[in-house]
Design a protein around this motif. Structure first.
Motif, PDB file in Angstrom:
ATOM      1  N   ALA A 138       0.826  -1.217   0.000  1.00 23.02           N
ATOM      2  CA  ALA A 138       0.000   0.000   0.000  1.00 23.02           C
ATOM      3  C   ALA A 138       0.856   1.260   0.000  1.00 23.02           C
ATOM      4  CB  ALA A 138      -0.931   0.001   1.201  1.00 23.02           C
ATOM      5  N   VAL A 139       0.497   2.181  -0.895  1.00 24.84           N
ATOM      6  CA  VAL A 139       1.088   3.510  -0.925  1.00 24.84           C
ATOM      7  C   VAL A 139       0.127   4.441  -0.197  1.00 24.84           C
ATOM      8  CG1 VAL A 139       1.830   5.430  -2.377  1.00 24.84           C
ATOM      9  CG2 VAL A 139       2.245   3.065  -3.119  1.00 24.84           C
ATOM     10  N   VAL A 140       0.561   4.961   0.932  1.00 28.56           N
ATOM     11  CA  VAL A 140      -0.310   5.792   1.767  1.00 28.56           C
ATOM     12  C   VAL A 140       0.034   7.261   1.540  1.00 28.56           C
ATOM     13  CG1 VAL A 140      -1.023   6.350   4.112  1.00 28.56           C
ATOM     14  CG2 VAL A 140      -0.538   3.968   3.484  1.00 28.56           C
ATOM     15  N   LEU A 141      -0.955   8.033   1.117  1.00 29.20           N
ATOM     16  CA  LEU A 141      -0.759   9.459   0.863  1.00 29.20           C
ATOM     17  C   LEU A 141      -0.986  10.261   2.133  1.00 29.20           C
ATOM     18  CD1 LEU A 141      -1.448   8.281  -2.033  1.00 29.20           C
ATOM     19  CD2 LEU A 141      -2.309  10.558  -2.553  1.00 29.20           C
ATOM     20  N   ASP A 142      -0.079  11.161   2.417  1.00 19.08           N
ATOM     21  CA  ASP A 142      -0.273  12.121   3.498  1.00 19.08           C
ATOM     22  C   ASP A 142      -0.885  13.373   2.871  1.00 19.08           C
ATOM     23  OD1 ASP A 142      -0.190  13.943   5.532  1.00 19.08           O
ATOM     24  OD2 ASP A 142       1.917  13.614   6.053  1.00 19.08           O
ATOM     25  N   LEU A 143      -2.206  13.450   2.912  1.00 21.73           N
ATOM     26  CA  LEU A 143      -2.892  14.537   2.215  1.00 21.73           C
ATOM     27  C   LEU A 143      -2.505  15.905   2.747  1.00 21.73           C
ATOM     28  CD1 LEU A 143      -6.500  13.091   1.814  1.00 21.73           C
ATOM     29  CD2 LEU A 143      -4.689  13.185   0.109  1.00 21.73           C
ATOM     30  N   ALA A 144      -2.348  16.010   4.062  1.00 20.24           N
ATOM     31  CA  ALA A 144      -2.048  17.315   4.649  1.00 20.24           C
ATOM     32  C   ALA A 144      -0.714  17.863   4.159  1.00 20.24           C
ATOM     33  CB  ALA A 144      -2.035  17.207   6.163  1.00 20.24           C
ATOM     34  N   ALA A 145       0.203  16.956   3.787  1.00 19.73           N
ATOM     35  CA  ALA A 145       1.519  17.393   3.326  1.00 19.73           C
ATOM     36  C   ALA A 145       1.604  17.499   1.808  1.00 19.73           C
ATOM     37  CB  ALA A 145       2.585  16.413   3.829  1.00 19.73           C
ATOM     38  N   HIS A 146       0.532  17.134   1.119  1.00 20.10           N
ATOM     39  CA  HIS A 146       0.546  17.166  -0.347  1.00 20.10           C
ATOM     40  C   HIS A 146       0.578  18.614  -0.835  1.00 20.10           C
ATOM     41  CE1 HIS A 146      -0.576  16.402  -4.509  1.00 20.10           C
ATOM     42  NE2 HIS A 146      -0.399  15.101  -4.297  1.00 20.10           N
ATOM     43  N   LYS A 147       1.417  18.888  -1.799  1.00 21.89           N
ATOM     44  CA  LYS A 147       1.609  20.263  -2.265  1.00 21.89           C
ATOM     45  C   LYS A 147       0.340  20.886  -2.853  1.00 21.89           C
ATOM     46  CE  LYS A 147       3.426  18.840  -6.807  1.00 21.89           C
ATOM     47  NZ  LYS A 147       2.308  19.380  -7.607  1.00 21.89           N
ATOM     48  N   ASP A 148      -0.574  20.053  -3.368  1.00 22.56           N
ATOM     49  CA  ASP A 148      -1.787  20.582  -3.998  1.00 22.56           C
ATOM     50  C   ASP A 148      -3.004  20.559  -3.069  1.00 22.56           C
ATOM     51  OD1 ASP A 148      -0.437  20.967  -6.397  1.00 22.56           O
ATOM     52  OD2 ASP A 148      -0.851  18.911  -7.073  1.00 22.56           O
ATOM     53  N   PHE A 149      -2.821  20.044  -1.848  1.00 21.78           N
ATOM     54  CA  PHE A 149      -3.994  19.811  -1.006  1.00 21.78           C
ATOM     55  C   PHE A 149      -4.774  21.091  -0.732  1.00 21.78           C
ATOM     56  CE2 PHE A 149      -6.049  19.752   3.154  1.00 21.78           C
ATOM     57  CZ  PHE A 149      -6.930  18.699   2.983  1.00 21.78           C
ATOM     58  N   PHE A 150      -4.120  22.115  -0.270  1.00 24.25           N
ATOM     59  CA  PHE A 150      -4.849  23.314   0.150  1.00 24.25           C
ATOM     60  C   PHE A 150      -5.633  23.928  -1.005  1.00 24.25           C
ATOM     61  CE2 PHE A 150      -5.208  27.900   0.908  1.00 24.25           C
ATOM     62  CZ  PHE A 150      -5.887  27.890   2.118  1.00 24.25           C
ATOM     63  N   ASP A 151      -5.016  24.026  -2.168  1.00 23.78           N
ATOM     64  CA  ASP A 151      -5.690  24.640  -3.316  1.00 23.78           C
ATOM     65  C   ASP A 151      -6.903  23.817  -3.749  1.00 23.78           C
ATOM     66  OD1 ASP A 151      -3.880  26.718  -3.375  1.00 23.78           O
ATOM     67  OD2 ASP A 151      -2.606  25.808  -4.911  1.00 23.78           O
ATOM     68  N   VAL A 152      -6.730  22.488  -3.829  1.00 26.73           N
ATOM     69  CA  VAL A 152      -7.825  21.619  -4.266  1.00 26.73           C
ATOM     70  C   VAL A 152      -8.939  21.617  -3.225  1.00 26.73           C
ATOM     71  CG1 VAL A 152      -8.471  19.265  -4.916  1.00 26.73           C
ATOM     72  CG2 VAL A 152      -6.256  20.191  -5.623  1.00 26.73           C
ATOM     73  N   TYR A 153      -8.558  21.551  -1.956  1.00 32.75           N
ATOM     74  CA  TYR A 153      -9.543  21.535  -0.879  1.00 32.75           C
ATOM     75  C   TYR A 153     -10.365  22.823  -0.862  1.00 32.75           C
ATOM     76  CZ  TYR A 153     -11.414  21.492   3.899  1.00 32.75           C
ATOM     77  OH  TYR A 153     -12.238  21.544   4.997  1.00 32.75           O
ATOM     78  N   THR A 154      -9.694  23.945  -0.964  1.00 35.33           N
ATOM     79  CA  THR A 154     -10.387  25.237  -0.950  1.00 35.33           C
ATOM     80  C   THR A 154     -11.388  25.344  -2.102  1.00 35.33           C
ATOM     81  OG1 THR A 154      -8.454  26.282   0.061  1.00 35.33           O
ATOM     82  CG2 THR A 154     -10.073  27.733  -0.971  1.00 35.33           C
ATOM     83  N   GLU A 155     -10.976  24.883  -3.285  1.00 37.60           N
ATOM     84  CA  GLU A 155     -11.861  24.917  -4.441  1.00 37.60           C
ATOM     85  C   GLU A 155     -13.082  24.016  -4.229  1.00 37.60           C
ATOM     86  OE1 GLU A 155     -11.727  23.834  -9.221  1.00 37.60           O
ATOM     87  OE2 GLU A 155      -9.855  24.113  -8.101  1.00 37.60           O
ATOM     88  N   ASN A 156     -12.860  22.877  -3.583  1.00 36.63           N
ATOM     89  CA  ASN A 156     -13.951  21.913  -3.406  1.00 36.63           C
ATOM     90  C   ASN A 156     -14.939  22.281  -2.325  1.00 36.63           C
ATOM     91  OD1 ASN A 156     -13.345  20.058  -5.460  1.00 36.63           O
ATOM     92  ND2 ASN A 156     -11.827  19.001  -4.203  1.00 36.63           N
ATOM     93  N   ILE A 157     -14.612  23.267  -1.499  1.00 38.04           N
ATOM     94  CA  ILE A 157     -15.573  23.715  -0.485  1.00 38.04           C
ATOM     95  C   ILE A 157     -16.821  24.311  -1.139  1.00 38.04           C
ATOM     96  CG2 ILE A 157     -15.989  25.465   1.288  1.00 38.04           C
ATOM     97  CD1 ILE A 157     -13.182  24.971   2.313  1.00 38.04           C
ATOM     98  N   MET A 158     -16.629  24.992  -2.258  1.00 34.13           N
ATOM     99  CA  MET A 158     -17.753  25.613  -2.947  1.00 34.13           C
ATOM    100  C   MET A 158     -18.660  24.566  -3.590  1.00 34.13           C
ATOM    101  SD  MET A 158     -17.116  28.815  -2.430  1.00 34.13           S
ATOM    102  CE  MET A 158     -18.106  29.722  -3.630  1.00 34.13           C
ATOM    103  N   PHE A 159     -19.933  24.905  -3.701  1.00 31.99           N
ATOM    104  CA  PHE A 159     -20.874  24.089  -4.461  1.00 31.99           C
ATOM    105  C   PHE A 159     -20.821  24.551  -5.922  1.00 31.99           C
ATOM    106  CE2 PHE A 159     -23.075  23.878  -0.254  1.00 31.99           C
ATOM    107  CZ  PHE A 159     -22.917  22.509  -0.062  1.00 31.99           C
ATOM    108  N   SER A 160     -20.459  23.653  -6.809  1.00 34.45           N
ATOM    109  CA  SER A 160     -20.342  24.060  -8.218  1.00 34.45           C
ATOM    110  C   SER A 160     -21.642  23.812  -8.973  1.00 34.45           C
ATOM    111  CB  SER A 160     -19.206  23.290  -8.877  1.00 34.45           C
ATOM    112  OG  SER A 160     -19.403  21.904  -8.762  1.00 34.45           O
TER     113      SER A 160
END
Length: 498
Positions: free
Chosen positions: A476-498
């Motif tokens: 298993a390859v376990v991703l550390d999402l909090a440390a992922h370089k794209d996490f904050f940008d993707v997360y912030t975008e996904n908060i909105m209802f599209s």
């Protein structure tokens, strides 16, 4: 000094010391009582009745001679053998053993026939640790001062559930139990303190498959207990078991979503395994939602709003009708004749989607008038919608990043499997509409029920499944999402209802 605690089946005399709250007494005596906020006085879920007046147990000081009545709709036990149609059933009670899924919200146990992995009987109860908070972090915090108590509560509950199932089915005893659960719950099971998982770098005491002999309260001898390996501190043996239940010897990928507090996301094929845990919070398990509840009888599981008319469907009670004249909101108490007990995860998704479609929520998540009535005594609030936004953003972000990590596209994914009781009732189209899952995968989604219990049964009965579990742990390859370089940008975008 004593108080009397009254529930639907018994009256319990409980000692207390001056200054203790009712919730303190319930905890110390192992009497289950939900308290989503852990006793901070903000969730309103620990309500009890004192002389027919509703009170919050966490903010009510005990007085000698006080009678405390627990609310029926907040009761811990929801024992049932219904709703598990996806399992292989059997009437063969020879060579029986027990398997168990220890969740943060619920504990589900089954007796199985070892040779066939067929289910003899099943029971589910709300996790009796609920008075210490609704999520694993709350339980970890509580373990700093009360780990022994949390361990004791859990093994007492498991022992009681096993005794009830054995007596019901005329089985004298079992020698072996196979248990899966998230990593924190397994620490409590084996008497290990999980406090290290509450501080950086969030290391668990153990992750490997485990075997121990545990003496459960009320038993004269210990029972051999086995658990599959965990994949990470917040990706537990329940996810390993879930993969076992859905594993296919094929190159096409399966995306497995366990939409609990940690919202584990696993993408796997024949010999590739990617996993991530998203801190989604317990919204889809009914916690931190003002009128939220687990997937219990009476919970709103489906909702439609058409031409201003509301239609609800509830679990097991069979209500499926138009609400024509909703009565005013009543916080305490809810009427015993109310149309619904609360809102479970699938109902929450439907409600959010329908309010969006009808323009009552905007793209930023603002709910018109800040409150919307669903049924008598059941409402959705602006802060509830905010919880949905945070949860769905975390889950969708995990999906997007794990697919990116694997280097695959949506066309490479053959199945989207929704795990747990929540998945049984979820409307995939509505989940996609609010941005919980990608629209490209909505048509591939299916509910799989309790994949943890199903996989644990395979682990118990089949040596090949135990070998596969170790392979999953190794590869298993376990991703550390909090440390992922794209996490904050993707997360912030996904908060909105599209």
């Amino acid at each position: 000094m004593k108080i009397t605690v009254i529930n639907s089946t018994e009256r319990i005399k409980a000692d207390f010391c001056e200054g203790e709250s009712v919730l303190d007494i319930l905890r110390r005596n192992g009497i289950p009582q939900p308290a989503d906020c852990g006793g901070a006085g903000v969730c309103g879920k620990c309500r009890v009745f004192i002389e027919n007046n509703p009170r919050l147990a966490c903010h009510t000081k005990a007085l000698d001679g006080m009678a405390v009545t627990l609310c029926d709709d907040m009761a811990a036990g929801i024992s049932t053998a219904e709703g598990f149609e996806g399992f292989n059933r059997t009437d063969d009670k020879t060579d029986a053993l027990a398997v168990c899924d220890i969740g943060t919200t619920t504990v589900t146990m089954a007796l199985i026939n070892r040779p066939t992995a067929g289910i003899i009987d099943i029971a589910t109860e709300n996790n009796a640790q609920a008075s210490y908070g609704c999520d694993v972090i709350s339980r970890v915090d509580a373990a700093k001062t009360d780990n022994g108590k949390l361990h004791g509560i859990l093994i007492k509950q498991i022992g009681g559930m096993l005794k009830t199932l054995l007596e019901k089915n005329g089985i004298p005893s079992v020698n072996d139990m196979f248990m899966s659960g998230n990593t924190v719950m397994l620490h409590f099971l084996y008497g290990e303190n999980p406090v290290s998982m509450g501080v950086y770098p969030y290391n668990a005491v153990f992750l490997d498959s485990k075997r121990d002999n545990i003496l459960f309260p009320g038993y004269s001898s210990g029972i051999n207990v086995y658990s599959p390996p965990c994949l990470a501190s917040f990706i537990g043996a329940d996810i390993t078991a879930g993969i076992l239940s859905e594993y296919r010897d094929e190159s096409a990928y399966t995306l497995l979503l366990d939409l609990g507090t940690n919202a584990e996301t696993v993408l796997f094929s024949k010999d590739k395994f990617y996993a991530a845990s998203a801190a989604a919070g317990p919204a889809f398990e009914g916690a931190k939602i003002r009128d939220g509840c687990a997937a219990i009888p009476g919970a709103v599981c489906n909702f439609k709003l058409q031409n201003g008319k509301k239609h609800i469907k509830t679990i097991k009670t069979g209500i499926d009708y138009e609400i024509k004249n909703p009565k005013p909101y009543i916080l305490y108490p809810k009427s015993s004749t109310a149309a619904a007990a609360g809102i479970c995860g699938s109902g929450l998704i439907d409600i959010t989607a329908e309010l969006l479609r009808n323009g009552l929520i905007d793209g930023g998540g603002l709910l018109e008038n800040e409150i919307f009535n669903i049924a008598e005594g059941v409402d959705i609030y602006a802060e509830d919608i905010r919880e949905v936004q945070l949860a769905k953003a975390a889950i969708c972000t995990a999906i997007e990043l794990i697919i990116k990590e694997a280097g695959v596209g949506y066309d490479d994914i053959g199945r989207l499997v929704l795990s747990g009781g929540f998945g049984t009732y979820i409307n995939a189209a509505n989940a996609a509409y609010i941005g919980l899952i990608p629209k490209a995968l909505a048509s591939k989604a299916r509910a799989a029920g309790n994949t943890c219990l199903a996989g644990t049964a395979l682990y118990a009965a089949d040596e090949n499944s135990r070998v596969l579990a170790e392979k999953i742990k190794e590869k298993a390859v376990v991703l550390d999402l909090a440390a992922h370089k794209d996490f904050f940008d993707v997360y912030t975008e996904n908060i909105m209802f599209s």
